[in-house]
Design a protein around this motif. Sequence first.
Motif, short mmCIF file in Angstrom:
data_model
loop_
_atom_site.label_atom_id
_atom_site.label_comp_id
_atom_site.label_asym_id
_atom_site.label_seq_id
_atom_site.Cartn_x
_atom_site.Cartn_y
_atom_site.Cartn_z
N ALA A 300 37.88 35.07 30.09
CA ALA A 300 37.65 35.31 31.52
C ALA A 300 38.72 34.58 32.34
O ALA A 300 39.32 35.15 33.26
N ALA A 301 38.97 33.32 32.00
CA ALA A 301 39.95 32.53 32.77
C ALA A 301 41.37 33.04 32.54
O ALA A 301 42.16 33.19 33.47
N TYR A 302 41.68 33.34 31.29
CA TYR A 302 43.02 33.82 30.93
C TYR A 302 43.37 35.13 31.65
O TYR A 302 44.44 35.28 32.24
N THR A 303 42.44 36.08 31.61
CA THR A 303 42.71 37.37 32.24
C THR A 303 42.77 37.21 33.76
O THR A 303 43.62 37.81 34.42
N HIS A 304 41.89 36.41 34.31
CA HIS A 304 41.88 36.26 35.76
C HIS A 304 43.19 35.64 36.26
O HIS A 304 43.75 36.06 37.27
N LYS A 305 43.68 34.68 35.52
CA LYS A 305 44.92 34.02 35.92
C LYS A 305 46.13 34.96 35.80
O LYS A 305 46.98 35.02 36.69
N ASN A 306 46.19 35.70 34.71
CA ASN A 306 47.39 36.49 34.44
C ASN A 306 47.39 37.90 35.04
O ASN A 306 48.42 38.38 35.49
N VAL A 307 46.23 38.53 35.03
CA VAL A 307 46.18 39.91 35.54
C VAL A 307 46.25 39.91 37.08
O VAL A 307 46.86 40.78 37.67
N PHE A 308 45.62 38.92 37.70
CA PHE A 308 45.63 38.88 39.17
C PHE A 308 46.69 37.93 39.72
O PHE A 308 46.81 37.76 40.91
#
Length: 670
Positions: A300-308
């Motif tokens: 959740a943290a990884y995708t939120h940081k990188n995708v957004f």
Amino acid sequence: MTDTQPTHTSGSPSLENLLHETRSFPPSAEFAAQANAQPALYDDAKADRLEFWAEQARDLVSWHTPFTETLDWSGAPVARWFADGRLNAAYNAVDRHVEAGLGDRVALHFEGEPGDTRTVTYADLQREVSRAANALAALGVTAGDRVVIYLPMLVESVVAMLACARIGAPHSVVFGGFSADALRSRIADAQASLVITADGGYRRGAASALKPAVDEALAPREGEPETTVRHVLVVQRTDQEVAWTEGRDLWWHEALESADTFHEPVWVEAEHPLFILYTSGTTGKPKGILHTTGGYLTQAAYTHKNVFDLKPETDVYWCTADIGWVTGHSYVVYGPLLNGATQVIYEGTPDTPHRGRWWELVQKYNVSILYTAPTAIRTCMKWGEDIPARFDLSSLRVLGSVGEPINPEAWMWYRRVIGGDEAPIVDTWWQTETGAIMISPLPGVTATKPGSAQVPLPGIVAEVVDDEAHAVPNGGGGYLVLSEPWPSMLRGIWGDLERYRDTYWARFEGLYFAGDGAKKDEDGDIWLLGRVDDVMNVSGHRLSTTEIESALVSHDIVAEAAVVGASDETTGQAVVAFVILRGEHAHRASDAESAAQVQEELRAHVAKEIGPIAKPRKILVVAELPKTRSGKIMRRLLRDVAENRAVGDATTLADSSVMELIAAGLAAPS
Ligand code: ATP
Ligand code: MG
């Protein structure tokens, strides 16, 4: 777009690839240079996938006891990630930011529908969550007990979820718009001991009650076991009168007032259940999806940081999803808070008190990252672009889409009207089951294409396969599968391991079957084509709902479209389309004659865009489409109508009268 007619591919029952899209939008040099995710991220993940995930877990999550093992897949298809580590989700979302000196940073800008506001810093959140955790503990809730949360979009909703996580009690959030029956069955399925609800919430300009549904859901019923719920905590939001069961019901504010502001988080194992959440029910009966702690938080943290491309010091992030959906779990609560984001949460509907409310909020809070669903974008298209044009949207720098395939024309509209022709769009494919984003462009790396989710994120392995589980070549269509376990994957269906195996792992040996049709274009980019359950078979051609819908939406007068295959004596199935016209063209279907003209025009348009095979037999202009409460079109109900069957399970439908209107329209001659 295409001039070739689809060829009949007997022997390959995979989906045909019809619609072509050639537009491409590379990131600006400026955006690319400052982006969190650089091209090297793909290389790192490829070099050593498990080590890559271990690094993400160490970088983005704080561990009370560090893990030494990354993945244990020996119990496949139930994965164990980072299993010997211990941590706490609420500590990660809140306390560690306060300890790092960021207590004064705003975590939540709450906007109530009537216009009341509340600003909550990370320090405030720490106090509230700790109080709530103590209050839950005082009511006898301990690690492992299930808590059902049935609330509107309030600060308390976020606090309640985190308080559960803090004491290790898995939450099961039930969307506040669901009926007493839906709530009852979810409480029973989880054997919950506590329900957190509110007297009511504000929706469409009025206070609507919530507590009566809880009372009804908990009431004894002949022939059914007694409820497992011992207490109901009630948030006071609307001040409306509520029935009260002494000994069972307690006010949230009173329980918190008397609770201490210090609470030591319960350090749980990485595989400790964090939540249960039911799927939207778009294709059938909802499934209680189980997620655990360490792997889920990592992704959740990884995708939120990188995708957004989140920059927590400067960005203002807004995800419009309700906490009742997985998007609200991963991208309102856990992802953003783990990353220390400042975000907006909004209680009400986008058209209260006016149709520009969202854009007004973007302007007011200088929202820089917006994450919403195609259905919302198409609704705004229907309302007309003069509405967003009245507001200053220049703060927006990244736009996200989730929930359904986004039609290329809706994507273009989103980019131009909302994104000022500049903000990259990330079309994010994932599911309740996957827990976090799986396929998406990276905004500083990928040249985006309208309508395509494109590439698996670094660390994720996805493929499009045919019936025999062979990867299809570029240009081919088939089924989307995930070939390697991922940290935030579901750990099962609550209480039903057999259904877990059958639903996701039985179709293709060793591959996770997502249930979605997909194709790979000539560049190898992935396009989602809708549910496999919805695929149509017309004269031996397997056609995707999404492509025909996108062709319809690419016509100037159409805002939304839903396509189904209805059984047909000569062709096997025939395409039946339901369309909503854009506001300025709505009058064009006001009488039978003009409706027939619109139908002809749209049929010809589909034939031109895709080919004659995809031409709908019938096109019906409707005012609304049946959607789940999370905004997804429920095609199976439309298929029931188109085939003159009784309409199936509609319990997760947002507005049940829609189906009656549509059935009446279909019965009328056109
Ligand atoms: P049920 O499984 O009960 O029928 P559901 O699948 O609608 O419900 P969710 O988990 O909320 O429940 O939705 C996940 C599905 O949404 C995906 O399988 C896919 O069909 C669709 N989806 C989500 N994001 C995208 C996207 N960006 N592009 C295309 N489809 C998407
Ligand atoms: Mg699903």
